[in-house]
Every structure is written in structure tokens, then in C-alpha cells.
Design an enzyme around this catalytic site. Sequence first.
Site, PDB file in Angstrom:
ATOM      1  N   HIS A  44      45.810  56.816  93.327  1.00  0.00           N
ATOM      2  CA  HIS A  44      45.327  57.882  94.634  1.00  0.00           C
ATOM      3  C   HIS A  44      45.588  57.260  95.788  1.00  0.00           C
ATOM      4  O   HIS A  44      45.864  58.085  96.766  1.00  0.00           O
ATOM      5  CB  HIS A  44      44.071  58.495  94.139  1.00  0.00           C
ATOM      6  N   HIS A  90      43.756  68.232  94.729  1.00  0.00           N
ATOM      7  CA  HIS A  90      42.385  68.055  94.322  1.00  0.00           C
ATOM      8  C   HIS A  90      42.145  68.572  92.820  1.00  0.00           C
ATOM      9  O   HIS A  90      41.276  69.365  92.504  1.00  0.00           O
ATOM     10  CB  HIS A  90      41.402  68.648  95.130  1.00  0.00           C
ATOM     11  N   ARG A 111      40.446  67.136 107.408  1.00  0.00           N
ATOM     12  CA  ARG A 111      40.190  65.815 108.126  1.00  0.00           C
ATOM     13  C   ARG A 111      41.530  65.069 108.437  1.00  0.00           C
ATOM     14  O   ARG A 111      41.599  64.492 109.380  1.00  0.00           O
ATOM     15  CB  ARG A 111      39.303  64.936 107.382  1.00  0.00           C
TER      16      ARG A 111
END
Lengths: 737, 234, 81
Positions: A44, A90, A111
Site C-alpha cells: 500500500h 479504500h 488531504r
Amino acid sequence: MAIEPRMWRELGLTDDEFQRVVDTIGREPTPTELAMFSVEWSEHCGYPRSRTLLALFPKTGKYASRVQGEDAGGVEVAPGLTVLFKMESHNHPSQVEPFQGAATGVGGIIRDIFTMGARPIAVLDPLRFGDLDEPLARYLLRGVVNGISFYGNCLGVPTIGGELQFEEPYRGNCLVNVMAVGVVQTDKIATSRATGENNPVMVVGNSTGRDGIGGASILASHEFGEDEEKRPTVQIGDPFTEKCLIEACLEALETGAIVGMKDMGAAGLTCTTCEMSAAGEHGMDIDLQKVPRREADMEPWEMMMSESQERMLIVAQRGREQEVLDIFGKWGLNAVVVGRVTADGVLRVRDDGEVVAELDARALASPPVYQLPAEEPSYYRENQAVDFADLPMPEDMTAVLRDLLSSPNIASARWVYEQYDHMVQTNTVVAPGGDAAVLRLKGYRQGIAVTTDGNGRYCYLDPYLGAQLVLAEGSRNLVCVGAEPAGVTDCLNFGNPEKPDRFWQFKRCVEGLADACRSFGLPVVSGNVSFYNETPDTAVYPTPVLGVVGVLDDVRRHCTAGFKQAGDVVLLLGETHEDLGGTEYVKRIHKRVAGRPPALDLEFEKKVQAVCLDVVRQGLAASAHDCSDGGLAAALAESCIFGNVGARIALGEHAAGVRLDARLFGESASRIILSVRPENADRVKEIAAGAQVPIAALGEVGGDELVVEADGVRRIAAKVAEMQRIWSEAIPSLMQQ
Amino acid sequence: MSTATKARLGVIVFPGTNCDTDTWHALHDVMEAPVEYIWHEDTDLTGFECIILPGGFSYGDYLRTGAVARFSPVMNGVIDFAGAGGLLLGICNGFQILLEAGLLPGAMMRNVGQTFVCKYVNLRVESTETPYTRAMAKDAVLRIPIAHGEGNYYADETTLAELKRNDQIVFRYCAPDGEITPGSNPNGSLENIAGICNRERNVVGMMPHPERCSDALLGSSDGRLVWESLLGAS
Amino acid sequence: MAKARVVITLKKTIMDAQGQTVEKALQNLGYENVRNLRIGKFIEMDLNGAPGEELTSRVDEMCRKLLANPIIEDFQVEIEQ
């Protein structure tokens, strides 16, 4: 504490990887260091298994890109104005806790945008679940939509697009991909490089807790076993804090006192400290005791692995700390100096003064690169040989159309997007529900269009071609609204790459996509890879999902998909062949997922798109809508439904030799339906002829039903009101159960 | 209200407010009116003629929407301002804050359908006797969007009777032809109420967002009528 | 040190749409004999002082001022050591 095999194995590192850590640092790691490696080197964060192939993607195109090596990328769409965008997944957290999984997905991707100084202006959510007939899919859809609504609405970022696809292979592994778009003055783009010896390092935002510990390495780096009910601590989102964070960060960046900024996503403190240091070719010395924490007894390794949301790492200019701290204080946010930048390139982590980790930042930020074996699975060759000569021909094509309109893959997604504030920021010129959303850029003549696209079925049947078809469709959607495609972000969702057939799918998809992007002149500005979307029974369809952004030279010159006025002439750009493989029609009516996906000629596709763009930009089109799921008939039906008006269509010579169901419902690529005022029809035909693009006059807008005639026989006759009802109610009525 | 361009307009910003820039843009860029932001900690409101509380999620809508914002430092000044006859407009979250502060009667609850709803609705103008609706025609139907999860207006019987007696209902959700129907009520609001004013008619709260449709490019410019009424340009 | 527990509910005269939705969901799951399901909020806090009239009246005031909206909500307070 002695390091034992079970420790690194529990953290997700293989024995080989552990040995590599030892070789890299020349000794055994401390527990904190071990945790740091396990997350930074996880799939990831480190992309060890995909890195090599991802390098195939082109990074440049017609529209300039001024960003290199940051979390998000973008293109310059107007003089001095850059649009940044990125998509992320996600998936695993959403399968476990759909509300918070999806909510934190939104938080995380946003973000990535404002960490670069860009004001987030849009979110899109392409979602994939198992069949909506099943309670599990409904539960997940409901939770995910609630989560995105909860987070995105509170932030005041409009969710303007997305997709819904429901296929059996996503049942145990839903795909929740979220894309964010932001705007920034090109010369104000912020970076995440830690530079300047002794510059202060600050942690701002929410306090650090045990959220998602092990999420990065344990959750996303291997499959869920049947009995392994992985319910690790899921991250909880706080959109109010994030909204304040957006304002505070953008305000702080304006002061010029910030040297670098990075958001804490997966692997939180580890990832930010390590990558900011490596990128800036400096080091950092931080003390974890200074980092605000939610629980008193957290150990250093937990602090370094925590995925608590809404936190940023900031490097400020020495002497100007207070300016920055004051801004965060004004917005009610924690802001603390936790250390300083050093010149030795070493990441030094202390716990109340005592050193618990001391690593060369660049070594930590350099995960191994794996070349995994790829093996073409037998199903592929077998499937390539499938033909549909024996496919039974339905008697009642109107009934087929009704059935397709009620398929959740085609039906109206209004149930979803009405839960999203898609108007906040007052930039939405074309709202969700059409081919692409259009946003204006205040103060500029230009506008942008954004869409997301994916087709797991096509990519399963033929990964290389399927991925190219996805890019073709995404860019085709943009020209339909009047935008020139400018850049791509990708979210690549696949199964376990350690299985050679899955890795083959990944490899072929990436290759197909890279070749198509190069052909279209489109850079892949950012992206994300999600592997291990798999349970012991099934892997998801290989599903590259693309976000494509286009530029409208004048945002007022845009077009929508609904027919407008009785008397308008209906024209079809492109050609129809017998393209039944992988279609919604063959799946829903004949219950088969088989055959070669529609053929694609990239040069032809480009020509068709160029004609459409030209026609729309000249203001000659009343409507433009591309053919995709459900083929020509579904696209015609949609244009009638959107425009609340019927059409009389006669296929005539168009694709006369092709079998009837393929003519109506086949999904041949490179086709766009235009409707134009009668006085403009000739001009449009000239433009098409000039580009050697076939154009067929199919009929006329008018009446209250869609009538489609082929070979002199009326094949489809459906009242617009009835089609509207079926199409609108399909998903809400399923969700009411 | 004195001549249009001299008006000093203020838009309050609470932590979590997110329609402040949209409202400012509608006033400053579209209507070319002098407008400035008011930070929630500012206590000096002298010189303002009209103050707008915009939409958003002040304080994350925590506890109850508007419940925490109601106690922000600026609100003391706002309450005095209203008492002295100053013009107040609360849009969406702003309306919710005015209700919590007792500047408007009643309360807001969760949408009866349990979800957030964002879509265009039809509004019938019930009263043109307010500073924000005097440029409209009574019973006119306007297309203005809503975007909220808590727009279900409630008032007890006594309050409702009073609202009616004093002509305090300003907007109602309606069908395209102006009829007040259950089908046109997007959130369960009592009697389809979408906007109300106080007895003195200087404070108005409305759930729909006029700042989102002040520009034809965005789909409807009916929202302009609110600003035109306010600025006296009709 | 005292602990106060506050339960806030919608007034009985107000339709609890959320409660009704959840009641229906339970019934759909097979819990057929569920009736009158209502959903409220639970707040707890630590306070300096000992349980008694003064503390109770202070918490009541907190409820009336901020924690509950008296137009649509009722509240119940419990204080213990």
C-alpha cells in the site's frame, strides 16, 4: 526486546524482506524500526510489486504538468492555473466498516489535494459491489454512500460524479474508489520536501490514537481468509476537523512560512517523516512524546504505525514557527513542534529523548522491487474463441430494453447522488447524472469536465483491450460535454499479485492503458494500486478505474446528453459491429459473461472524439451522448429520458448486416449520438465527412415514445414516461427492501 | 434600507461554515455589493446593515445542528443587532443557528427520509413583506436548490398559529404549479415550511440556498431575487 | 468527583422518524414484537462535587442551555458518586 520471526511475520514482512532489512541497515532492527519498515515497505505504501509496471505510464501530454514526484499530480488548464487530481481506494476498510471506510477514504484523498496548496473543488466516487439483489450489497452500498455523504458534505466539497457497478466478483470485496480534484495557482503549488537544517517539524491536526494500526501492512497486503475475520481497529473520520485543517493549511501556506507539508495517510508518521526526509535529501530528529496522543500508554511503534485521521506533517521556516502555530490555533487545531530537520539524511525517532529508531531515510523509503511472474490463464484463450452464432435472438426487443433500463448498472443513480451536496462552491455547471460533470473556474473563461470509468467485465475477458476501452470511454464522455481530455488518474484494483494469473491481468491492463494513454497523448498524473482484493473463492474482476479530466476552452460552450426539441435530427457518429462480448445485454438477458470485448481502433476513436468536440465547440449540437452499457438502444432511451421527449429512429442501412440484437444492444466502441437542429445537420455531416468519420442520420426527436425501426420493422416502441419510471425506480425500489 | 450600493453586508464565518465564499461571491461578484466576512470571534458589528449567516456544518453539526455555533462570541452582537432592527438572513445552517438562538421560533429536525437531500425544489413565495422577498411576486414559484440533512421544520400548535396570524411564513415547498402538496415536501417540514421571519420581519431564515442560483450558468437565477430585494434594486 | 449521566430524547409528541425506521428494520429481521422504539442521545461527564441538589440543578441548567433543545427534546439526569 529480541526480534523474533513471529514479530515480523505478524507485521506482514516475509523472511526475505526481514533479511533485506537487516542487510540494508547492517544490523537487526529495533521493534520500532521493524514496524516502520513493515508499513513503509507494504504494498500500500511502497508499491514493491507494481512499481516497475507503473513506470510504463506516460507522464506528459498536450497540457503541461508542473508537478513531479508528489502525492497528486495535475495539468495546467488556464494560464497560471493548475488542476490537481488523484484517485485512491479504500476497499478493504469499506468491506469491514462501510460507513467509516468510505468516509475516511474521502478524507484521505482530499488531504492529498490540499497538502499541495490546492483548494479541493470536487469529489467523485466510483463504487462496485456484488449483485444488488443481495442484502450484503445493499448494506454496503447504503453504508458507503452514507459515509461519503457524511464526510464530503461536511467538508463543503461537492461530490459531482462517480459510478455504480454491481457484479458477483465484487461481492466479498467491494471497490470503493474516491477521486478528488483541486485548483491551485501553478506557482503556488506546495511540495513535501523536508529541507533546511534545523527547520522545525510540526504535527498538526487530530491527536494520534490506535486507529488502523497494522491497517497498512496487515489489511491491504494479503487476502482475507475465510475464518480470519479481520476486524482491526478501523479509522474513524472527523470531517469537521478536516474542514478546519483545509482552511488552516491553505492560510498557513499563504504566509510563505511553510517549507514542506505532507498529509498522514497510510502509515501515518512513518510515511511522512521518512518520505519528506528522503525527498528533501535531509533527515529528521523527532520526539514522539511531543506528539499529541489520544491514549496515554501508546508505545513508539504504535505511534509510528497509527493511521489516525486528519493529521499533517509540516516543515516550517526556522524563526517563523509562531506564525504557523497561531493560524492552527485560530482554527482550534492542535499544532506542536515535535522535532527538527537535520542535514545527515537520518530519520531519528525518540521517545522522551531516548532514540528508538535511527534509519537512513532514503533506505527506508526504498522498498524492494519485485518482478512477479505473469502467466496467461487458460480461461483467456478459451474465451477469445467464443462466438455468439448460437445466441438465441429475443423476440421482444422492447422487453429487452426495459430489462436493461432496470439493471442497476444502467439505471439512474440519483438515489446516490442526491445524498451528496453536488452544488456547494457554486461551480457545478453540469450536475451528476450525465456523461461527465462540468465545473466552472471562477474568474476564468475555461472550465473543466471530470468523469470516472471502469469496466471489470471487459478487463476480465481481455485485460489489455478492456483497459483501453475504459480510457476510450472516459475520454469519449468528456468530449460529449465539450471538453478536451487533458489528464488521467488511475486506481488499479486487482486480486493477489502473487498468483501469476492475477499478475498477468495486472500487467496486461497496465500495458493496455499505457499504450492507449500514449496514443491519446494523455499523461497519467497520479494513481493508486489496490491489490489483494480477493477471498479464497473469488478475486474481483481486474478493475482499473480511471478518472479523466478535460478542459473546456469556454465553459459556457458545453453540451448535455438529453434530447432537447422536437424536430431535432438524430445523428450517429461511428460504426456498429457485432460486439456482444462482455456486454450488459448478454450478461443480463442471456446470463453469460463471455466473448471478446468490443473491438477498439484507437485512431478511429480519436477521430470520432475530435469530430464530436468540434461540433460541440461550434455550438452545433443540441445534445451529445456516447453509447456504452446497453448499446445504442439504451443510449437513445437515456437521451429521451433526460430530455423528456421521444424519438422516431430507423436504423436503415446503418450496420445492416449485423445481427439485430448487436445492432440495438451491442457495445461497439467509438460511437456518439448527436442531436442537432435541422438547419445544422448538413454542416455537422460535412465536419464528419471531412474527418472521414461515418455519420448516419437515424431519425428525429419528437413524440412521447422511443420508436426504433430496423429492416422496416418496428423493433422497439416504449413510452418515455414508462422508460423514465423503470429507469428511475430500479435502484430506490431495491434499496427500500 | 438605504440606496443599494452603500449597504454594508457581512457574512459570518464559523468553524465548519462552508457556504461563506459562495454567499460572498453572489453578493460581491454577481451583485457587486460591498460585503465582507465576519469571523465568529468578532464582537464589533457596528456599521453593518445586513448580516448573513450562511450554510454549512458549523462545529460539524455536533450535538445538534447550530447548537454550538449559537454560543460563538459573535452571537451576542448578532442578537443585539437583531433587537435593534438590523437585517439578518440565515441560510440553511444559518437558519438553524437563528432557531437555536431563539431569534426565530421553532426548531429544525432530521429529514423524515433520514438522508441528506441535495436537489432543486420549487418554492412558493408566501410573503413579500420582508427585506428579502419584496422584489418577488406573492405566490410566485421559484426554483432554488436545497442541500441538507436537517430541514424538517417543527413548531408547536401555538407557535404555528402565531406564525400564520402574523404572516411569518415566507416560503413553502410546492409543486411546479404552486400547489402545496406532500409530494413536493422534501424533508417532512411542518406545512411544507421552507422559510420564516420573526414578528418584526427583520430576521428571516430559509433552508434553500439562493446563493447557489444567482447565475444562469448554474441552472437557475431565481436566487438573485433575494439579493435584489435586499439591495433595493427591483 | 461525581458522574452525571444524561439521556436526551425527542418529546413524545414529536414523530421519531429515525426510531420508526429502525423499528421497521428490526421487525424485518424477525423481531416482530418490537414496538415504540425511540432513539435518543446519551451524554456522560465527570464533575467536581458531590451528588446533591446543587449539582443536579447545575446539570439541569446545562441541559436547558445547550445539551437539549427544549422545543423538541426532553432530558433525564442521573448523578452518582
